[in-house]
Design a protein around this motif. Structure first.
Motif, PDB file in Angstrom:
ATOM      1  N   ILE A  87       0.865  -1.166   0.000  1.00 40.47           N
ATOM      2  CA  ILE A  87       0.000   0.000   0.000  1.00 40.47           C
ATOM      3  C   ILE A  87       0.907   1.223   0.000  1.00 40.47           C
ATOM      4  N   SER A 112       1.175   7.501   0.916  1.00 37.50           N
ATOM      5  CA  SER A 112       0.116   8.466   1.201  1.00 37.50           C
ATOM      6  C   SER A 112      -1.171   7.756   1.579  1.00 37.50           C
ATOM      7  N   GLU A 113      -1.448   6.617   0.939  1.00 39.82           N
ATOM      8  CA  GLU A 113      -2.656   5.867   1.267  1.00 39.82           C
ATOM      9  C   GLU A 113      -2.579   5.314   2.687  1.00 39.82           C
ATOM     10  N   GLN A 118      -3.169   8.237   5.076  1.00 40.44           N
ATOM     11  CA  GLN A 118      -4.557   8.690   5.102  1.00 40.44           C
ATOM     12  C   GLN A 118      -5.456   7.669   5.797  1.00 40.44           C
ATOM     13  N   GLU A 171     -11.698  10.852   2.224  1.00 40.67           N
ATOM     14  CA  GLU A 171     -10.385  10.377   1.766  1.00 40.67           C
ATOM     15  C   GLU A 171     -10.299   8.856   1.841  1.00 40.67           C
ATOM     16  N   ILE A 211      -9.905   5.879  -1.267  1.00 38.98           N
ATOM     17  CA  ILE A 211      -8.913   4.804  -1.352  1.00 38.98           C
ATOM     18  C   ILE A 211      -9.615   3.454  -1.453  1.00 38.98           C
ATOM     19  N   ARG A 252     -10.637   2.885  -4.912  1.00 40.00           N
ATOM     20  CA  ARG A 252      -9.548   2.590  -5.843  1.00 40.00           C
ATOM     21  C   ARG A 252      -9.220   1.098  -5.846  1.00 40.00           C
ATOM     22  N   GLU A 307      -0.325   0.362  -9.893  1.00 44.35           N
ATOM     23  CA  GLU A 307      -0.445   1.816  -9.887  1.00 44.35           C
ATOM     24  C   GLU A 307       0.391   2.457 -10.990  1.00 44.35           C
ATOM     25  N   SER A 366       1.381   8.660  -5.463  1.00 45.19           N
ATOM     26  CA  SER A 366       0.453   9.241  -4.491  1.00 45.19           C
ATOM     27  C   SER A 366       0.975  10.538  -3.883  1.00 45.19           C
TER      28      SER A 366
END
Length: 890
Positions: free
Chosen positions: A389, A392-393, A396, A460, A464, A467, A480, A510
């Motif tokens: 992962i 940034s994900e 968050q 947020e 995710i 996605r 990605e 990200s």
């Protein structure tokens, strides 16, 4: 103040600073009216206790009422609030056993309820005041539930076995386990959770030894029924726990207690995807926990398929999520639920984050056992560790999950009910927002703005979730977009370096601003990034998690140290990267490098003290003494900081609050992680001792009570932060106590016994350098014993190698001193190099692999006389030479 006085007159209490001044005032008045004179006197003379009571009254109506109904509990709470940490897991059974001792059978449920309510006072107070993080709070709530289940299990077993004898199988006594699922299974229970349970027993048979016999099936069914009845029976104070049994095989129609083989067959052959996903958070909570381990190991390949089909796993998660959404809509349409945002079940809420985490665990857990964890926060961290992962994900999701769980706790503490809906009334919103300040770093939002901030975090998280699990796309992190990365990231690298570079490129997808920053790096800094990816898993992980840290490798003057907790963590990581890059390029000796890490730590410890002081009316003179590697001046990557706090007697209480705040600054988990793990267990009295000592108490303890191992530890004591005058007084007092207790005595026998036990019980891993024979504890003990016996203070030298050299001035022979210094320097360098290369320490360092090879290459860089291909043999040789001298000296 007479009988007619009010709680508003209690000195030192500013109710307007609480999260809900009106609730605090009302609760304080109710308690004051019910309290005995001894409790009133304690409140008058102890502002800290009064503020604690106000915090509870402001944060929890139902716990405030519990205190009003049991005013004598305030004395117990006063003692418990002085503890600096959570209750240890092994303490729970003893505490509960003492509380419920000699209860009649009809009083057992009430005993569990009252114990739970009393413990909630302590747990909630630490939570509301920000002295316990989310993980610690949920762990304690789960440990409490485990203890109550175990007590109910023991009562029921004794009753049934007394009448029917003990159940027997083919190979001996049969046994049963109470399996926790959901938040209980994950060790993440909240204040008003149902507990999801199922019961498995080892094998069929019959009981023996009683007045009459039962089949094992009937015995264990009765046992399960008795456990559930005891913990869930309704009394005037409600149940201890609401129990949900619908998740067992067969659901409502399934047998309450089932043989483990039947369960294993069910999960291997017939279980649906959501049932397998559920087992990610299963664990034994009472009874025979090894039976739960056996069951879960048997079905592990169904839970974590070796060759997963992403579409199948995703479809199972989406189906379960859609069922929850439809039920929520029905309940709202029929008025069973309000229309306010539900932080658990609405889009981007707690459940979606848990489901996404569990989907990724099942997708990758078959190949990477490291990502298997029932604890959501830990699982997210491990998925990020493995590059599954993006940075940034992860930040968050982790930030959103932590915030939403704190919101959930605040909502449930308010009235003691299972609720997840944001309040609609303005006053309640304001109270909720203010209550988050103690636990969410940097939180300033109030009222409507706070509700908007919570909703934004949920949005947020939902983005995710979409996605990964939205209907239109079922990609994982490996798919990605990698466009826009710096061209130099595609240069020539080893296979290991290419894997790390790929992970960094995914992370850049990200962090658009970080991509721009990396492309703007000067060539020298870009090459340092490439070198970090190639040579150091620690550096690579730091850069992958937060690519903007690459700017620290430009070797420009570092920015000033920030005061914001999150920014301070980012700043620390950048400085560590700078130090490591310089260490490689300049071939710095290990002693010089470790001294630099220690200097960095001391600067941060001092800054942490200043941050902890902010907003406090009191200004106690607190000194922080470093022990262990911090005291020796050779702190390393991934080292804990061992500290002792000292203040003057008149300021001890205020200093204790400041010390607790300092620990929170250093250890609180933010989006950027933590600063240091703080260990205060070496203080006099250990975990039960006063958090803050005085110079006089240190001298008394070491003069009259300290053991030799404590003498070894405190020889290293050194002022590392805080008030210099108090610190110097503490060091003088400490040295005086050490001289009086140990000077002229022989400590070899006691120390050698302790050293032998460390050697037997340590967990050294493949490359043990500390507790094994010839590890650097041998040097520490040998030199420290000589110092204590001579009544000498610790040396002013830096590091164990420095101590060994200094010991050659009269304590040991010059040749022995030179050998110890040279060999322990090699061990310290090897330890450091393996930490840099693998990103792990101690027993966590792998036995072999590219990262270990990188560690040996780093060692060669620091000590050219130790070629990488000969490093393991030379390290073993060093241990042999150290042990030989240790045996001569001790």
């Amino acid at each position: 103040m007479g009988d007619m006085e009010s709680a508003a007159g209690v000195p030192g209490v500013r109710l307007d600073l609480s999260s809900d001044p009106a609730a605090a005032a009302a609760g304080m008045e109710r308690y004051w009216a019910a309290a005995p004179e001894a409790a009133r006197a304690a409140l008058r003379h102890d502002p800290g206790l009064a503020r604690a009571l106000a915090s509870l009254m402001a944060g929890s109506e139902f716990l405030g009422e519990a205190l009003v109904q049991n005013p004598e509990w305030l004395g117990w709470l006063d003692q418990e609030r002085r503890r600096t940490g959570a209750r240890a897991a092994e303490e729970w059974s003893a505490q509960l056993g003492a509380f419920t001792a000699n209860l009649a059978a009809e009083q057992r449920t009430r005993g569990l309820i009252r114990f739970k309510r009393r413990e909630y006072l302590r747990i909630a107070l630490r939570d509301l005041e920000g002295r316990a993080g989310l993980a610690e709070t949920t762990r304690e709530l789960s440990d409490l539930a485990d203890a109550e289940l175990q007590q109910a299990y023991a009562w029921a077993w004794n009753d049934l076995a007394g009448e029917f004898g003990t159940p027997q199988g083919r190979t001996g006594a049969a046994e049963m386990v109470v399996i926790g699922l959901g938040k209980l299974g994950g060790g993440e229970l909240n204040y008003s959770s149902d507990i999801d349970l199922m019961f498995a027993y080892s094998e069929d048979g019959t009981t023996r030894g009683g007045a009459r016999s039962l089949s094992n099936h009937e015995f264990f069914t009765r046992l399960a029924q008795a456990v559930v009845r005891t913990v869930s029976a309704i009394t005037g104070e409600g149940p201890a726990y609401r129990v949900d049994l619908r998740l067992r095989p067969g659901g409502r129609e399934g047998e309450m207690a089932q043989p483990w083989a039947h369960m294993a067959d069910y999960y291997q052959r017939r279980a649906r995807e959501w049932e397998l996903q559920m087992l990610l958070r299963a664990r034994g909570c009472a009874g025979s926990r090894r039976l739960a381990t056996r069951l879960l190991e048997t079905v592990a390949e169904r839970i974590y398929p070796p060759h997963p089909e992403a579409a199948v796993l995703a479809a199972g998660v989406r189906s379960a999520r859609e069922a929850i959404r439809e039920q929520l809509q029905r309940h709202r349409a029929t008025g069973r639920r309000r229309g306010e945002v539900d932080v658990k079940l609405d889009a981007g809420g707690i459940r979606e984050i848990e489901f996404l985490t569990q989907y990724l665990q099942r997708l990758y857990g078959g190949a990477e056992a490291w990502v298997r964890s029932g604890h959501t926060q830990q699982a997210l961290q491990r998925l990020h560790d493995k590059g599954r992962i993006a940075g940034s994900e992860f930040q968050q999701l982790s930030s959103a999950y932590t915030l939403l769980r704190h919101v959930e706790h605040r909502l449930q503490l308010r009235v003691g009910q299972q609720t997840h809906s944001l309040p609609g009334a303005a006053a309640q919103r304001q109270a909720l927002a203010r209550s988050l300040r103690a636990v969410v770093p940097g939180w300033e939002a109030e009222g409507g703005a706070a509700m908007a901030a919570i909703k934004a975090r949920m949005a947020e998280a939902h983005g995710i979730y979409q996605r990964y699990l939205g209907e239109k796309r079922e990609s994982d992190a490996a798919g990605e977009e990698e466009a826009g990365h710096p061209a130099w990231l595609s240069g020539e690298l080893s296979a290991h370096g290419r894997r790390q570079a790929t992970r960094l490129r995914r992370s850049l997808a990200s962090w658009p601003e970080a991509g721009d920053a990396l492309r703007a790096l000067p060539p020298a800094a870009a090459m340092r990034v490439v070198s970090a990816l190639e040579r150091s898993d620690w550096m690579a992980e730091a850069l992958i998690r937060r690519p903007m840290l690459a700017q620290a490798l430009a070797q420009e003057p570092p920015p000033p140290m920030p005061r914001d907790m999150t920014e301070l963590r980012i700043w620390q990581q950048g400085q560590l990267l700078r130090l490591l890059a310089g260490e490689w390029e300049q071939r710095r000796p290990v002693a010089e490098g470790l001294r630099a890490y220690t200097d960095l730590a001391e600067a941060i410890l001092a800054q942490g003290l200043e941050i902890a002081r902010e907003g406090r009316a009191e200004a106690p003179r607190l000194a922080v003494l470093g022990l262990g590697r911090l005291g020796l001046g050779e702190l390393d990557l991934l080292s804990d900081v061992d500290v002792v706090f000292v203040a003057r007697e008149s300021e001890r209480e205020a200093a204790t609050r400041l010390a607790a705040g300092w620990i929170q600054v250093l250890t609180a988990y933010t989006q950027a992680g933590t600063l240091y793990a703080v260990d205060t267990r070496l203080r006099p009295g250990g975990g039960e001792g006063e958090l803050v000592q005085t110079p006089a108490s240190l001298e008394r303890y070491f003069r009259d009570h300290a053991g030799w191992w404590e003498g070894v530890s405190y020889l290293k004591a050194r002022l590392v932060a805080g008030d210099r005058e108090v610190g110097e007084q503490a060091i003088e007092a400490l040295q005086a106590g050490l001289r009086q207790r140990f000077g002229g005595r022989q400590g070899g026998g006691e120390l050698q016994n302790l050293r032998n036990r460390m050697e037997r019980e340590g967990k050294p891993g493949k490359w043990g350098l500390k507790t094994v024979a010839g590890g650097y504890y041998d040097v520490d003990f040998a030199i420290s014993q000589r110092l204590l016996e001579a009544g000498a203070p610790g040396f002013g030298a830096i590091g164990l190698a420095g101590w060994a050299q200094a010991a050659g001035q009269g304590l040991v022979s010059s040749s022995a001193a030179a050998t110890l210094a040279q060999q322990v320097s090699l061990l310290r360098a090897a330890d450091h190099a393996l930490r840099v290369g693998t990103g792990k320490a101690g027993s966590s360092v792998p036995a072999a692999g590219v990262a270990v090879d990188n560690g040996w290459q780093w060692l060669e860089r620091l000590q050219p006389a130790v070629p990488a291909d000969q490093a393991p043999e030379l390290v073993e040789e060093a241990k042999v030479r150290i042990r030989a001298i240790y045996q001569e000296l001790l």
